[in-house]
Write an enzyme that holds these catalytic residues in place. Structure first.
Site, PDB file in Angstrom:
ATOM      1  N   LYS A 265       4.027   0.151  -7.756  1.00 37.87           N
ATOM      2  CA  LYS A 265       3.845  -0.954  -7.018  1.00 37.87           C
ATOM      3  C   LYS A 265       5.116  -1.776  -7.331  1.00 37.87           C
ATOM      4  O   LYS A 265       5.550  -2.600  -6.648  1.00 37.87           O
ATOM      5  CB  LYS A 265       2.627  -1.721  -7.381  1.00 37.87           C
ATOM      6  CG  LYS A 265       1.379  -1.051  -6.817  1.00 37.87           C
ATOM      7  CD  LYS A 265      -0.042  -1.372  -7.370  1.00 37.87           C
ATOM      8  CE  LYS A 265      -0.951  -0.472  -6.586  1.00 37.87           C
ATOM      9  NZ  LYS A 265      -2.396  -0.676  -7.230  1.00 37.87           N
TER      10      LYS A 265
ATOM     11  N   GLN B  33      -5.424  -3.717 -11.607  1.00 41.10           N
ATOM     12  CA  GLN B  33      -5.492  -2.086 -11.380  1.00 41.10           C
ATOM     13  C   GLN B  33      -6.920  -1.747 -11.822  1.00 41.10           C
ATOM     14  O   GLN B  33      -7.350  -1.867 -12.877  1.00 41.10           O
ATOM     15  CB  GLN B  33      -4.473  -1.463 -11.929  1.00 41.10           C
ATOM     16  CG  GLN B  33      -4.419   0.079 -11.679  1.00 41.10           C
ATOM     17  CD  GLN B  33      -4.079   0.259 -10.485  1.00 41.10           C
ATOM     18  OE1 GLN B  33      -3.356  -0.390  -9.848  1.00 41.10           O
ATOM     19  NE2 GLN B  33      -4.838   1.062  -9.653  1.00 41.10           N
TER      20      GLN B  33
ATOM     21  N   ASP C 228      -5.514  -7.671  -3.204  1.00 38.33           N
ATOM     22  CA  ASP C 228      -6.278  -6.491  -2.887  1.00 38.33           C
ATOM     23  C   ASP C 228      -7.389  -6.775  -2.011  1.00 38.33           C
ATOM     24  O   ASP C 228      -8.322  -5.948  -1.404  1.00 38.33           O
ATOM     25  CB  ASP C 228      -7.025  -6.155  -4.195  1.00 38.33           C
ATOM     26  CG  ASP C 228      -6.421  -4.941  -4.681  1.00 38.33           C
ATOM     27  OD1 ASP C 228      -5.779  -4.167  -3.901  1.00 38.33           O
ATOM     28  OD2 ASP C 228      -6.506  -4.490  -5.921  1.00 38.33           O
TER      29      ASP C 228
END
Ligand code: NDP
Length: 287
Positions: A50, A94, A117
């Site tokens: 990422k 994460q 997200d």
């Protein structure tokens, strides 16, 4: 094989290049903060990828690594700092988090405007009610693949297998918003093969290697395989397979995503897109 292969790798590369070109025209580079707690090797790889993709798109990547025994209070304090930091447009924590941390509480603490997200209940609610949500990355990637494949959505019968908050449910919402007739199947669904056989579009997000067989697919259907499963091979190595028995399904389907190289690469591309969207909305930059 009769199905057309939907090449997620190249579609994702185009999307990343497009985001990069748009970022280059902004007054300042958007900033994406990624928080990694602990040493989970798969998570560490995702975070590294990422970061690389973020920088390649011309954005600022801000990485925060906390030890596996970091307290929930420390994590919440970090999220609060990132919420308040005007240079940060997107925050991604994460998952999975260590067991002693309440992941839902951490997600709930993220400013919904920076929730790239798309897991915050505000964004889930906006998606469900047709508002301007930040949409979860993998579901957004599935829709981009369907559009690139030229699949007709309005009026289509779509079957989503798997009802998780991060994949199945948001995919179902997006298909519904695109005027599909949606069936959301799960482990308690009766006669899954029969449910699938009526589908013009099958999205498999189950986490069971090659569960969806060729005989479940209606001829000409589009198959989007979200599953990523590591299975052992005869020579003691591992390989990645999806939730769909690819070779069988490709004999019947009209178009199908491979694993790897289908949905997987789209997730990071959509994360970059979400960061761009978040930055524009937050900073009032026009498209
Ligand atoms: P979850 O484990 O959270 O959800 C799995 C879903 O599948 C559940 O709703 C479960 O039903 C359903 N299910 C399990 N067994 C069956 C069965 N035998 N028949 C029908 N339905 C079943 O998984 P995720 O949604 O997080 O992930 C799904 C897959 O997608 C995984 O392989 C994961 O690795 C992959 N993934 C890939 C991503 C990418 O970037 N490509 C990103 C995220 C995930 P129930 O609710 O009844 O238990």
């Amino acid at each position: 094989m009769s199905a057309r292969i939907i090449d997620g790798k190249s579609i994702a590369a185009s999307m990343r290049a497009r985001v990069g070109a748009e970022v280059a025209r902004l007054p300042a580079p958007p900033g994406l903060a990624v928080v990694l707690v602990g040493e989970d090797p798969a998570s560490a790889v995702y975070v590294r990828n990422k970061g690389t993709a973020t920088r390649e798109a011309g954005m600022r990547s801000i990485e925060h690594r906390l030890p596996a025994d970091a307290s929930q209070a420390a994590l919440l304090a970090l999220v609060a700092r990132l919420n308040a930091d005007d240079e940060v447009d997107g925050i991604l924590v994460q998952l999975p988090l260590p067991r002693h941390v309440d992941a839902q509480a951490v997600i709930a603490a993220i400013d919904p405007a920076k929730d790239v997200d798309g897991f915050h209940v505000v964004n889930a609610g906006l998606l469900a009610t047709g508002g301007d949500a930040l949409v979860p990355c993998t579901p957004r990637g599935c829709m981009a693949l369907l559009r690139e494949a030229g699949t007709r959505l309005a009026g289509a019968e779509a079957v989503v297998i798997g009802r998780s908050n991060i994949v199945g449910k948001p995919v179902a919402q997006l298909l519904l918003a695109a005027d599909c007739t949606v069936t959301l199947a799960h482990s308690r669904s009766r006669d899954l093969p029969a449910i699938c056989r009526r589908a013009d579009i099958v999205v498999a997000a189950v986490g069971r290697p090659e569960m969806v067989r060729g005989g479940w697919i209606r001829p000409g259907a589009t198959v989007i395989d979200v599953g990523i499963n590591r299975i052992g091979t005869a020579d003691g190595r591992h390989r990645l397979v999806g939730d769909v028995a690819f070779d069988e399904a490709a004999e019947v389907a009209g178009a199908i995503t491979p694993v790897p190289g289908g949905v997987g690469p789209m997730t990071i591309a959509c994360l970059l897109e979400n960061t761009l969207v978040a930055a524009r909305r937050r900073r009032g930059w026009k498209e």
